[in-house]
Design a protein around this motif. Structure first.
Motif, mmCIF file in Angstrom:
data_model
loop_
_atom_site.group_PDB
_atom_site.id
_atom_site.type_symbol
_atom_site.label_atom_id
_atom_site.label_comp_id
_atom_site.label_asym_id
_atom_site.label_seq_id
_atom_site.Cartn_x
_atom_site.Cartn_y
_atom_site.Cartn_z
ATOM 1 N N MET A 41 0.825 -1.197 0.000
ATOM 2 C CA MET A 41 0.000 0.000 0.000
ATOM 3 C C MET A 41 0.866 1.258 0.000
ATOM 4 N N ALA A 42 2.136 1.103 -0.287
ATOM 5 C CA ALA A 42 3.053 2.240 -0.253
ATOM 6 C C ALA A 42 2.785 3.245 -1.369
ATOM 7 N N ASP A 43 2.106 2.809 -2.432
ATOM 8 C CA ASP A 43 1.879 3.709 -3.564
ATOM 9 C C ASP A 43 0.598 4.515 -3.439
ATOM 10 N N LEU A 44 -0.086 4.440 -2.300
ATOM 11 C CA LEU A 44 -1.329 5.193 -2.112
ATOM 12 C C LEU A 44 -1.018 6.659 -1.863
ATOM 13 N N SER A 45 -1.831 7.525 -2.463
ATOM 14 C CA SER A 45 -1.638 8.954 -2.232
ATOM 15 C C SER A 45 -2.979 9.668 -2.225
ATOM 16 N N PHE A 46 -3.012 10.764 -1.476
ATOM 17 C CA PHE A 46 -4.212 11.577 -1.357
ATOM 18 C C PHE A 46 -3.747 12.981 -1.002
ATOM 19 N N GLU A 47 -3.910 13.904 -1.930
ATOM 20 C CA GLU A 47 -3.431 15.266 -1.740
ATOM 21 C C GLU A 47 -4.541 16.233 -2.118
ATOM 22 N N THR A 48 -4.788 17.217 -1.263
ATOM 23 C CA THR A 48 -5.825 18.202 -1.574
ATOM 24 C C THR A 48 -5.194 19.556 -1.864
ATOM 25 N N ILE A 49 -5.810 20.250 -2.821
ATOM 26 C CA ILE A 49 -5.336 21.562 -3.254
ATOM 27 C C ILE A 49 -6.543 22.465 -3.469
ATOM 28 N N ALA A 50 -6.505 23.639 -2.886
ATOM 29 C CA ALA A 50 -7.560 24.621 -3.156
ATOM 30 C C ALA A 50 -7.266 25.239 -4.513
#
Length: 115
Positions: free
Chosen positions: A1-10
């Motif tokens: 699961m090391a390749d999971l990503s979640f990034e938020t940007i306004a």
């Protein structure tokens, strides 16, 4: 699961969440709280950029639909952008594309909400 990503940007009037990795029954417990927190943040227009999603099964689809329901209940509008072809096929096959609005690009989605 090391390749999971979640990034938020306004971005303008929108909150864009870039999602990456496999969305399946193994990663459901990782993604679900992040999506829940995203909606709880109070953004009015939310765009999920799924360009980094390499795989999505029924559990991943369930997370997306649950997130849409949560957004709808809170008065937010949630849409999908940059959906990989394999996931588009799943959305169409299940009829979820009638619930989840899909845009080709994040910019297309943002334009609908006034940038």
């Amino acid at each position: 699961m090391a390749d999971l990503s979640f990034e938020t940007i306004a971005s303008g009037r929108c909150l864009v969440a870039r999602v990456g990795g496999e969305m399946d029954y193994l990663t459901d417990p990782w993604f679900r709280p992040r999506f829940k927190e995203l909606i709880a943040g109070g953004g009015r227009f939310i765009v999920l950029d799924l360009s980094g999603v390499s795989f999505c099964d029924s559990a991943g689809l369930n997370v997306l639909l649950g997130t849409w329901r949560q957004a709808d209940a809170s008065g937010a509008v949630l849409v999908l952008a940059c959906v990989p072809e394999s996931l588009r096929g799943i959305l169409e096959m299940t009829g979820a594309d009638h619930v989840l609005r899909v845009f080709d690009t994040v910019a297309d989605a943002e334009a609908v909400f006034g940038g």
